[in-house]
Scaffold this active site. Sequence first.
Site, mmCIF file in Angstrom:
data_model
loop_
_atom_site.group_PDB
_atom_site.id
_atom_site.type_symbol
_atom_site.label_atom_id
_atom_site.label_comp_id
_atom_site.label_asym_id
_atom_site.label_seq_id
_atom_site.Cartn_x
_atom_site.Cartn_y
_atom_site.Cartn_z
ATOM 1 N N LYS A 1 11.628 -34.507 -102.801
ATOM 2 C CA LYS A 1 12.639 -35.448 -103.284
ATOM 3 C C LYS A 1 13.937 -35.314 -102.497
ATOM 4 O O LYS A 1 14.574 -36.308 -102.156
ATOM 5 C CB LYS A 1 12.869 -35.260 -104.781
ATOM 6 C CG LYS A 1 11.717 -35.830 -105.597
ATOM 7 C CD LYS A 1 11.915 -35.645 -107.083
ATOM 8 C CE LYS A 1 10.753 -36.240 -107.848
ATOM 9 N NZ LYS A 1 10.759 -35.854 -109.262
ATOM 10 N N LYS B 1 -2.342 -46.393 -98.546
ATOM 11 C CA LYS B 1 -2.279 -46.118 -99.990
ATOM 12 C C LYS B 1 -1.317 -47.130 -100.639
ATOM 13 O O LYS B 1 -0.215 -47.347 -100.134
ATOM 14 C CB LYS B 1 -1.746 -44.699 -100.195
ATOM 15 C CG LYS B 1 -1.482 -44.344 -101.645
ATOM 16 C CD LYS B 1 -0.819 -42.976 -101.761
ATOM 17 C CE LYS B 1 -0.641 -42.563 -103.193
ATOM 18 N NZ LYS B 1 0.566 -42.688 -103.849
ATOM 19 N N LYS C 1 4.659 -48.473 -104.409
ATOM 20 C CA LYS C 1 5.869 -49.304 -104.542
ATOM 21 C C LYS C 1 6.676 -49.263 -103.261
ATOM 22 O O LYS C 1 7.171 -50.264 -102.792
ATOM 23 C CB LYS C 1 6.781 -48.699 -105.629
ATOM 24 C CG LYS C 1 6.517 -49.141 -107.012
ATOM 25 C CD LYS C 1 7.628 -48.684 -107.945
ATOM 26 C CE LYS C 1 7.695 -47.183 -108.171
ATOM 27 N NZ LYS C 1 6.609 -46.605 -108.928
#
Length: 329
Positions: A112, A191, A194
């Site tokens: 992240k 894959k 979003k």
Amino acid sequence: MRVLSGVQPSGKLHLGNYLGAIKQHIELQHQYAGDAFYFIANYHSLTTINDAQQLRQLTLDVALDYLALGLDPEKATFFRQTDIPEVTELTWILATVTGKGLLERAHSYKDKIAKGIAPSMGLMCYPLLMASDILIYKSNIVPVGKDQVQHIEMTQDMAGYFNNTYNCEVLVRPEAKLNEAQIVPGIDGQKMSKSYGNSIDIFDTPKKSRKRIMSIQTDSTPVEDPKDPDSCNVFAILKLLATPEETAEWADRYRAGGMGYGDVKKRVAELFEETLGPARERREKLAGDLDAVEDILVDGAKKARNIAKEVMAEVRDACGLVIARELHG
Ligand code: ADP
Ligand code: TRP
């Protein structure tokens, strides 16, 4: 045996989310009827979403999405994380028995930060909150995607640290249950995600979904020539939606030649509609009766909170934290 999983409110769902995660959650509610717990992890979302209106909307969206896709409140307990404040209390207690090094080794934290998310203490402590979500209900089985397995291993460690520190057996060691679905490809063959802009969203209008499916990338083999189903993006999605018999028939048609990609795309669009059309209708209905949705979440939270309160009482007792009972309802 108690099964539990959390879902972060994070935007529009796509076919990959459904086939890769949600479908399994919904199936498990039958196998563990009465002891399946699913919650909307809105405290976790504060590590990435800092817009109040957006967070409220996303929280409601997850509720509508799951209910529309078949979560049955008679079988599964469905609630918001924030309706169980004991979860944040247990998070603190787990923090006091957990070494900082464990959190520093979290892949998800490192990933992240690499993506530019602010390295807040909340982001660092994300696994503590997630462990608390699991341990506070003495959950046994936690269905998750591969990326979450390390968090479950950390949860096992934290349960052990607490029990060892206080020489008790209060917290129960959970096991991860890996979602067995394959990776669902997007319209470009990568894959579906979003963030890649290649998704087929579940709750688009029928027209828009069909348009997305018709735009799945294919090679330029002429209609009359034989084609290889195994290297085709359309076939990869068809396989996930059609019966094995129908899939085998289409594979024969690919190999025989004389079939255009347009034909198989049309069939994928039909199968998509058959699989998800009813959920779209249910979602519209639910969106028109938000009081009923709120009632479901409140009922779920009452059931979950009763368990959380009992477990917290055992935890406080084990470590000698005293509270005034009359202040805690
Ligand atoms: P996205 O990659 O679109 O941001 P998330 O990371 O929010 O998706 O994924 C939520 C859940 O959906 C995860 O448990 C993950 O396992 C599943 N999932 C997401 N994309 C796919 C995919 N293309 N194929 C299979 N499962 C997926
Ligand atoms: N971290 C999980 C995810 O991003 C969501 C989550 C929060 C969760 N708490 C949980 C999953 C507890 C399982 C159990 O997907």
